[in-house]
Design an enzyme around this catalytic site. Structure first.
Site, short mmCIF file in Angstrom:
data_model
loop_
_atom_site.label_atom_id
_atom_site.label_comp_id
_atom_site.label_asym_id
_atom_site.label_seq_id
_atom_site.Cartn_x
_atom_site.Cartn_y
_atom_site.Cartn_z
N GLN A 176 0.83 -1.20 0.00
CA GLN A 176 0.00 0.00 0.00
C GLN A 176 0.87 1.26 0.00
O GLN A 176 0.33 2.36 -0.06
CB GLN A 176 -0.92 0.01 1.23
CG GLN A 176 -1.92 -1.12 1.25
CD GLN A 176 -2.77 -1.16 2.51
OE1 GLN A 176 -2.82 -2.16 3.20
NE2 GLN A 176 -3.46 -0.07 2.83
N GLU B 180 -13.35 4.65 4.89
CA GLU B 180 -13.20 4.04 6.20
C GLU B 180 -14.32 4.41 7.16
O GLU B 180 -14.56 3.69 8.13
CB GLU B 180 -11.84 4.43 6.77
CG GLU B 180 -10.75 3.89 5.86
CD GLU B 180 -9.37 4.36 6.22
OE1 GLU B 180 -8.42 3.67 5.85
OE2 GLU B 180 -9.25 5.41 6.85
N ARG C 252 -8.90 -0.69 7.84
CA ARG C 252 -9.91 0.16 7.23
C ARG C 252 -10.31 1.32 8.14
O ARG C 252 -11.48 1.60 8.37
CB ARG C 252 -11.15 -0.65 6.86
CG ARG C 252 -11.92 0.04 5.73
CD ARG C 252 -13.10 -0.75 5.23
NE ARG C 252 -13.67 -0.02 4.12
CZ ARG C 252 -14.03 -0.56 2.98
NH1 ARG C 252 -13.90 -1.85 2.77
NH2 ARG C 252 -14.53 0.17 2.02
N CYS C 253 -9.30 1.95 8.72
CA CYS C 253 -9.58 3.17 9.47
C CYS C 253 -8.30 3.95 9.52
O CYS C 253 -7.23 3.41 9.35
CB CYS C 253 -10.05 2.86 10.88
SG CYS C 253 -8.75 2.33 12.00
#
Ligand code: FAD
Lengths: 801, 287
Positions: free
Chosen positions: A236, A753, A383-384
């Protein structure tokens, strides 16, 4: 056609910001032509496979490679001793700690990498790892973080004994990593002492794993002749990987190429640098051939970065009307055996100090202690944005508890405490400046949409009949778009991001960014941003990311930062191009720049109909007819250092019915209103929200990584680890308001998110609400049928006539 | 995730398969592969030889012979679900097959493999107990018939003899006055049962002439809850009796604690599944 209609038609044909353009990525994915790391096959490529520890804590007495090396097709077996001369048996983590690449004398968690086998193919490699003989001496295991700092706790990190200056603070015990605080302790304590009402709730946010569909992997290929290293990997943050690889190997960054090809989901799991990458690179350099390493599912869940694992206590002080006077949060953070959290360097607990939420809280104090245990390292944002899920969970749970104690409805207590629309930009007492918001309007919209009063009435009736129905509410504020380089860096590199845009003579565009898409649809949405800024159809704009040889340096994609940072860079770079284009247009039309106005795709001379130049015409001229003294060409680069984070928010409401006989929870209704500021592609937003809600549902209702007393990880396969299918997934209803960010060039805030962050406490709120009339204030996740039934049974609600 | 090395042989007939089992020491039959291959990939099982019985036509298919339905051991779950004979004459098997695993597994997994594999989580053994099925087994010494009741001895342990193959399963057609019920609690699609209970009841007017209550995944192998059956047999079943039977189901359970739940939860869920199945079976039997 009248003029307005003609302008509208041109506007539509551009497919810019606000258009639900179909995803450009999908054509290849739905036809099976996506190209993932494991699809890459290079001539002469060998395969790496790991020998892993069966024990959570043990001393390695000996490693015998003989039998493995004797297996035909095996090229090498490497252990920590082989990496030592290169000083690569340990590597730095993103959190200021070090981590063993291959276990050095001791293993610290089950499945830790002990040796790597390099073989002709993955089948031989799998046979060979069984032949490596490792003799262990088992040590006492530390599983419970509450015991980490006991006097008699086994000491995990012998390499750190006596080194009491940690990366973030003094360490008070050999198993202590850091203490980190925000806010004013004394002032907060004073308010608590004098408050009319106080509540305190302990809660555990379990260790979970992002579990992307594609596991982690890489193909390292060192060209001995040109001394050039190419690594394809599932990252990523490919540019950061290049910097780290250069720092570790001594190879100049100019001779390292990192490529992130298509990625099958990241969710934070693919931010860090893993031992598999390092040993593949070393093996390729030593053997002079490409080496591939790809995890299987169990390796992915067991060893690569987990998320959460926060033991939290939330406390609120309030007056009798429920107006919050102070917030106190204490956290014990289980970081596993090495501190490999991926957070901005200054923040060992990420952005946890966003925990004042959507509320106007005068004073607060946050205290976090990080400790070591015999578990895998990690601590990434799943996912945050960094630890925002934990922050939102603790405040949303605690405000529910306060409402319950005071007998005030949970919607009403939020109304009384929300930051008001006119208070923005709002300074939180823990140091953030919330950029924009209108929480009251959004809340009322949701309550009306679901007919909240009717739901509460129905619940009353159900309760009277002994049935369990719960209504959950979560009114969250996120903090995304890390981040301003004054407070955010990774390994010293500021957390800006970048875009480079080239307009070709015929008016098509190639643009590259420092971010990397993994399902977010950058190829679609970045093109829309450029389309609107330059008046060129997004269909003629190609977006490329992930190849460090071509893309400008950026910090990558996680923490919902692509739109707030990369998207801003894209808009600003496009504006630089438009500014130059305006000069060229003025030159072509023989007027002053200031006489021109912009309309969709062209510059027009103000007040002189018909005198105009389209962006396409200007692009052509940029290559043959520019004003004197101007350099030809039409391109721009922007490195965007955001002035502030962005603060998307949402109001989520969930209705559940619980089967008392089995403990099964059925989500009858889930209503999600999101405000992410300006909406670039509503269809993609909708998709991201569906995905985030589904992952939130997974975390709240089933995901966990349980350990037994010996530190064995239970449930590291998809038979146990809960990844919902369409069968389990509830129906989602979505809605929105638009409160643009005042400081972002487009007013956009990032969204992917929010649904994860916001839905998880909402599910807990709903499940707990089903038992609230029985004085239950909190239940820990996951809310599996098994756990919920235990509560039902404990309360005697399953008694049969 | 990669199995150890093994040899592969394809059997052409039942006799050929039996011969090959004899010829290759420690060899294993390969049916649908959905229990065997995962164990091999985890290297929990490392058979040196696999004998693939997928090509043997005589092992497939469902036929009606008088009052008996004969089901070839190699019939897949999806074939069970789609079978008109079963839909009409043995709804329990169709319902149970629908709740096995997921569509991919059901495309290949076979009823025979499910019955003999020996995982207490397999659904079909309990279904066979409830249906009072007969297993047709063939080995070097010829064919024999063995009632399902008595065949299951423990985890990965049953009465299959050396080099024997399960050829066919025989179940009675459902008659007037007979009812079937199947309930299974699972955590998610594709999961094994937390607890499951197939029930077959025979009514004589309002009176329960006979009842078989079987249980999945709450003991080392599929079991009958005989004490619970005894509570109901010969009685007019009402809610109070069902509660008494449920208590006997709990007493009959001996599950292993795992992530699906502890002993208490699994036992209570077995009781709840039995309750639901008894009610469904009664409703069907009453017509
Ligand atoms: C994700 C997943 C979920 C599952 N969920 C369930 C579930 O909910 N319920 C359930 O019941 N099962 C479940 N299963 C197991 C599945 O139904 C298997 O297909 C079944 O257990 C075995 O049948 P098979 O045909 O695949 O046999 P195989 O895996 O090929 O063989 C299993 C064993 O039986 C032996 N064998 C096979 N056929 C014969 C024969 N005719 N004679 C003698 N020996 C034979 C084999 O040698 C082997 O030892 C699941 C499997 C998976 C992968």
């Amino acid at each position: 056609m009248d003029n307005a209609a003609e302008v509208q038609e041109r506007e539509d044909s551009i497919k810019g910001v606000g258009c639900s353009r179909k995803r450009k990525e999908d054509a290849r994915f739905v036809q099976g032509t996506g190209r993932y790391t494991d699809d890459l096959k290079l001539p002469g490529m060998l395969f790496a496979d790991m020998v892993r520890s069966p024990y959570a804590h043990a001393r390695i007495k000996s490693i015998n490679k003989e039998k493995a090396l004797a297996l035909p097709g095996v090229h090498a077996v490497l252990t920590a001793d082989d990496l030592k001369p290169l000083n690569l048996h340990w590597m730095p983590t993103l959190a200021g700690d070090v981590q063993a690449v291959l276990a050095d004398e001791k293993v610290h968690f089950q499945y830790q990498e002990v040796a790597v086998v390099i073989a002709d193919d993955r089948y031989i490699a799998a046979d060979a790892i069984e032949l490596v003989e490792v003799e262990y001496e088992e040590l006492d295991v530390l599983v419970d973080p509450h015991r980490s700092m006991d006097d008699d706790a086994p000491i995990l990190r012998e390499d750190l004994v006596g080194k009491m200056d940690g990366a973030h603070s003094k360490r008070v015990h050999d198993n202590h990593i850091f203490n980190w605080q925000a806010g004013e302790k004394e002032a907060t304590d004073r308010v608590f002492e004098q408050a009319e009402i106080t509540v305190k709730q302990e809660m555990y946010y379990p260790r979970v794993h992002p579990c992307p569909m594609e596991t982690c992997g890489c193909v390292a290929s060192f060209d001995k002749i040109n001394e050039h290293l190419t690594v394809h990997l599932t990252s990523q943050a490919p540019h950061v990987v290049r910097t780290v690889v250069s720092m570790l190997s001594g190879i100049p960054e100019s001779k390292i190429r990192i490529v992130s090809p298509d990625i099958g989901g990241g969710f934070g799991n693919k931010v860090g640098i893993y031992p598999g990458y390092v040993v593949s690179i070393v093996a390729s350099i030593v053997l002079g051939v490409p080496v591939k390493w790809v995890e299987d599912r169990m390796e992915n869940i067991s060893t690569t970065a987990f998320a959460r694992d926060y033991h939290m206590t939330g406390e609120l002080a309030a007056d009798s009307e429920g107006r919050i006077k102070a917030l106190r949060v204490n956290v014990l953070a289980d970081h596993g055996a090495f501190d490999a959290c991926a957070d901005p360097s200054k923040f060992p607990a990420g952005l946890m100090h966003i925990c004042t939420g959507s509320y106007d809280i005068p004073v607060a104090h946050l205290n976090v202690d990080g400790v070591y245990t015999n578990k895998a390292p990690g601590g990434v944002a799943y996912r945050c944005s960094f630890r925002v899920t934990e922050a939102v969970y603790v405040i949303e749970r605690t405000i529910d508890v306060l409402a319950q104690k005071l007998g005030i409805d949970k919607a009403e207590i939020r109304r009384r405490n929300f930051v008001k629309a006119e208070q923005f930009p709002y300074q939180t007492c823990l140091g953030w400046e919330l950029d924009s918001g209108d929480y009251h309007t959004a809340l009322e919209k949701v309550l009306d949409a679901v007919d909240y009063e009717a739901l509460r009435k129905e619940q009353q009736e159900k309760r009277a009949q002994g049935e369990l129905m719960g209504i959950g509410l979560c009114t969250f504020t996120e903090i995304v778009g890390a981040g301003p380089s004054r407070n955010c860096d990774i390994l010293g590199v500021g957390m800006f991001d970048s875009a480079e845009i080239r307009v070709h003579p015929t008016g098509s565009v190639m643009a590259r960014m420092g971010t990397i898409t993994q399902g977010q649809g950058h190829q679609t949405t970045y093109a829309q941003i450029i389309a609107t800024e330059l008046g060129i159809s997004s269909d003629e704009i190609s977006i490329e990311e992930g190849d460090t040889d071509t893309a400008p340096y950026g910090l990558g994609t996680y923490g919902s930062r692509s739109t707030p940072v990369g998207g801003a860079a894209t808009a600003v770079a496009a504006r630089k191009i438009r500014a130059k284009a305006q000069k060229i247009a003025a030159h072509l039309l023989e007027v002053s720049e200031n006489d021109l106005e912009w309309e969709v795709d062209r510059f027009k001379v103000k007040g002189v109909p018909g005198q105009e130049k389209t962006m396409k015409e200007v692009a052509w001229a940029a290559y043959n007819n520019v004003p004197e003294g101007m350099e030809p060409g039409l391109e721009a680069v922007d490195y965007y250092d955001p002035p502030n984070f962005t603060y998307p928010f949402g109001i989520y409401l969930c209705v559940v019915d619980i089967d008392k006989a089995t403990g099964e929870t059925s989500v009858r209704r889930f209503y999600a209103l999101d405000d992410c500021g300006t909406r670039i592609n509503p269809m993609i937003i909708e998709g991201q929200i569906h995905g985030g809600l589904t992952e939130g549902f997974a975390v709240a209702m089933g995901q966990e990584m349980p350990f037994d007393e010996q530190g064995n990880l239970l449930g590291n396969t998809l038979m146990d680890y809960f990844v919902p299918t369409f069968v389990e997934t509830p129906h989602w209803e979505t809605d929105y308001t638009v409160t643009p960010s005042p400081h972002h060039p487009l007013g956009a805030k990032g969204v992917a998110e929010s649904p994860h962050v916001g839905s998880i406490p909402c599910f807990t709120s709903a499940v707990v609400d089903a038992f609230a009339h029985l004085d239950v204030t909190h239940m820990n996740m996951p809310h599996s049928a098994y756990r919920v039934w235990q509560k039902v049974h404990e309360l005697g609600l399953d008694q049969h006539a | 995730m990669i199995p150890a090395e093994f040899e592969y042989h394809k059997a052409t007939s039942i006799q050929d398969a039996i011969n090959q089992l004899g010829a290759h020491e420690d060899s294993k039959l390969l049916a649908g592969g959905h229990s065997l291959l995962p164990m091999m990939k985890l290297r929990f099982a490392e058979p040196p030889t696999l004998i693939d019985i997928n090509g043997i036509e005589e092992l497939r298919g469902i036929r009606l012979e008088g009052d008996t339905i004969c089901i070839g051991a190699m019939t897949t779950e999806n074939e069970l679900i789609e079978s008109e004979i079963l839909q009409q004459h043995c709804p329990l098997l169709v319902e149970a097959a629908r709740l096995v695993a997921d569509p991919q597994v059901r495309n290949r997994g076979t009823i025979g493999g499910d019955v003999v594999h020996g995982d207490p989580g397999n659904d079909h053994p309990a279904v066979m107990l409830a249906l009072d099925a007969t297993l047709v087994l063939q080995g070097p010494g010829g064919e024999r018939q063995q009632p399902a009741n008595g065949f299951f001895l423990g985890t990965y342990w049953n009465d299959l003899q050396e080099h024997e193959i399960l050829v066919e399963l025989r179940v009675p057609v459902i008659r007037q006055g007979v009812g079937h019920g199947y309930s299974k609690l699972k955590r998610k699609t594709g999961d094994y049962a937390v607890a499951g209970s197939p029930v077959v009841v025979e009514l004589d007017g309002d009176v329960c002439r006979d009842i078989r209550i079987a249980l999945t995944n709450v003991a080392p192998m599929a079991i009958r809850a005989e004490a619970a059956e005894n509570v109901l047999r010969g009685k007019v079943i009402d809610d109070a009796l069902i509660e008494q039977a449920a208590a006997e189901v709990i007493a009959a359970c001996d599950p292993a604690e795992d992530l699906r739940g502890d002993i208490q939860y699994k036992s209570h869920m077995a009781a709840e599944m039995a309750r639901r199945s008894i009610r469904a079976a009664l409703q069907q039997a009453r017509g």
